[in-house]
Design a protein around this motif. Structure first.
Motif, PDB file in Angstrom:
ATOM      1  N   VAL A  84       1.806   0.304  -4.424  1.00  0.00           N
ATOM      2  CA  VAL A  84       3.347   0.664  -4.785  1.00  0.00           C
ATOM      3  C   VAL A  84       4.158  -0.667  -5.497  1.00  0.00           C
ATOM      4  O   VAL A  84       3.984  -1.509  -4.487  1.00  0.00           O
ATOM      5  CB  VAL A  84       3.826   1.535  -3.868  1.00  0.00           C
ATOM      6  N   SER A 105      -3.874  -2.952  -0.996  1.00  0.00           N
ATOM      7  CA  SER A 105      -4.057  -1.289  -1.167  1.00  0.00           C
ATOM      8  C   SER A 105      -4.554  -0.726   0.202  1.00  0.00           C
ATOM      9  O   SER A 105      -4.238   0.212   0.588  1.00  0.00           O
ATOM     10  CB  SER A 105      -5.052  -1.077  -2.180  1.00  0.00           C
ATOM     11  N   SER A 135       0.905  -1.206  -0.173  1.00  0.00           N
ATOM     12  CA  SER A 135       0.181  -0.023  -0.140  1.00  0.00           C
ATOM     13  C   SER A 135       0.967   1.174   0.116  1.00  0.00           C
ATOM     14  O   SER A 135       2.060   1.370   0.544  1.00  0.00           O
ATOM     15  CB  SER A 135      -0.878   0.054   1.160  1.00  0.00           C
ATOM     16  N   LYS A 136       0.544   2.270  -0.629  1.00  0.00           N
ATOM     17  CA  LYS A 136       0.982   3.507  -0.500  1.00  0.00           C
ATOM     18  C   LYS A 136       1.141   4.087   0.574  1.00  0.00           C
ATOM     19  O   LYS A 136       2.136   4.917   1.036  1.00  0.00           O
ATOM     20  CB  LYS A 136       0.479   4.525  -1.313  1.00  0.00           C
ATOM     21  N   GLU A 137       0.471   3.614   1.818  1.00  0.00           N
ATOM     22  CA  GLU A 137       0.490   3.946   3.225  1.00  0.00           C
ATOM     23  C   GLU A 137       1.530   3.079   4.154  1.00  0.00           C
ATOM     24  O   GLU A 137       1.959   3.361   5.065  1.00  0.00           O
ATOM     25  CB  GLU A 137      -0.877   3.620   3.749  1.00  0.00           C
ATOM     26  N   ALA A 180       6.710   1.430   1.110  1.00  0.00           N
ATOM     27  CA  ALA A 180       6.409   2.177  -0.179  1.00  0.00           C
ATOM     28  C   ALA A 180       7.564   3.248  -0.819  1.00  0.00           C
ATOM     29  O   ALA A 180       7.486   3.402  -1.817  1.00  0.00           O
ATOM     30  CB  ALA A 180       5.047   3.008  -0.022  1.00  0.00           C
ATOM     31  N   LYS A 181       8.101   3.730   0.225  1.00  0.00           N
ATOM     32  CA  LYS A 181       9.481   4.744  -0.216  1.00  0.00           C
ATOM     33  C   LYS A 181      10.434   4.073  -0.720  1.00  0.00           C
ATOM     34  O   LYS A 181      11.339   4.848  -1.216  1.00  0.00           O
ATOM     35  CB  LYS A 181       9.384   5.698   1.077  1.00  0.00           C
TER      36      LYS A 181
END
Length: 304
Positions: A254, A233, A171-173, A177-178
């Motif tokens: 991501v 997600s 998930s982008k959360e 994700a970074k």
């Protein structure tokens, strides 16, 4: 020699009991005995040795040799029966794993004539392991298959079509994700949501687990990739997945490449039995697959 005699002998070689074989086939013990006798007359040698007590038997060297070939011969008869039955009913069974099916159809969205042509086949869905088993047994006539190594089998004609990497999707959360790339050992600290056993993705996951000596928590297994994408997600877990249309279109996901030493490859190929007589429709399907552009989404082909 007839096929029923060979079936009785094959079962006897496994069970080593006339009583059990007779019960299995619902026949009398003399029926099984006569079958073995006919085989011994055919080959001109003893195939079994009856112990003095007559309570047990063992195989002779010649019996062991026949046993080694019997199951293969019986399997070939079953495969033959199925192939002729499919031909008589003018029904061709094509195996399509869901993820590969998604990738193929995404490239044919503008090729309605081809999609109509493919819909005429009897399409069989399932994991690649399941479909490979069905292909070898003659339950299906042709199949697309995924694997973590190029497929090689002495009874199959195989054509490699495409290969692509496995990625970690989060998930982008998710804190991961970074990351620009990730090791499986680091990803293993998070729960995974995976495709069910029988899918090639599970084999890639097992390879990485064994290599890293890490066994991540897996709270959920699904056959539906859409559900996996929705849960990932929502940051319920992460997943190991190839890049394919359903995931590309979902928001909030991501994609993170695995570090070079952890990369696993998903091979896409089609296969059919070397003994198969391919009809014109399957030959046309092969031409479509061979001409399909696998590198760019949406690349279509013509049909003739």
């Amino acid at each position: 020699m007839n096929i029923r005699d060979l079936e009785y002998f094959n079962a006897l070689a496994d069970m080593l009991s006339f009583t059990q074989v007779a019960h299995k086939f619902a026949v009398s013990q003399p029926t099984v005995s006569y079958a073995v006798k006919r085989l011994e007359e055919h080959y001109g040698c003893d195939l079994i040795v009856r112990e003095a007590s007559h309570r047990s038997i063992s195989l002779t060297t010649e019996g062991e040799i026949l046993k080694a070939h019997a199951q293969y011969i019986l399997d070939e008869f079953v495969t033959l029966d199925r192939a002729i039955d499919h031909a008589k009913n003018n029904r061709t069974h094509i195996g399509l794993p869901p993820i590969i099916r998604s990738k193929v159809f995404s490239k044919l969205l503008d090729e309605k004539e081809i999609i109509r042509f493919i819909s005429k086949f009897h399409l069989v869905s399932g994991g690649s392991n399941e479909l490979l088993s069905k292909l070898l047994s003659g339950k299906i006539d042709f199949s697309l298959l995924g694997s973590v190594n190029p497929l090689v089998h002495p009874n199959l004609q195989v054509k490699l079509l495409h290969q692509q990497e496995f990625f970690i999707f989060v998930s982008k959360e998710n804190p991961l994700a970074k990351k620009k790339e990730i090791s499986f050992e680091e990803a293993a600290e998070y729960p995974f949501i995976l495709l069910e056993k029988g899918y090639t993705h599970m084999r890639a996951f097992q390879n990485l687990s064994e290599k890293s000596k890490k066994k991540p928590e897996v709270p959920f297994y699904f056959s539906d990739v859409q559900t996996i994408g929705q849960l990932v997600s929502s940051n319920i877990g992460i997943t190991l997945m190839t890049e394919f249309p359903v995931f590309q279109e979902m928001e909030g996901l991501v994609k993170i490449p695995l570090v070079p030493e952890d990369k696993e490859i998903f091979y896409i190929q089609y296969a059919y039995l070397k003994s198969a007589m391919l009809n014109q429709e399957v030959q046309k399907l092969i031409r479509i697959l061979d001409e399909l552009s696998w590198e760019e989404e949406g690349g279509g082909v013509g049909i003739s």
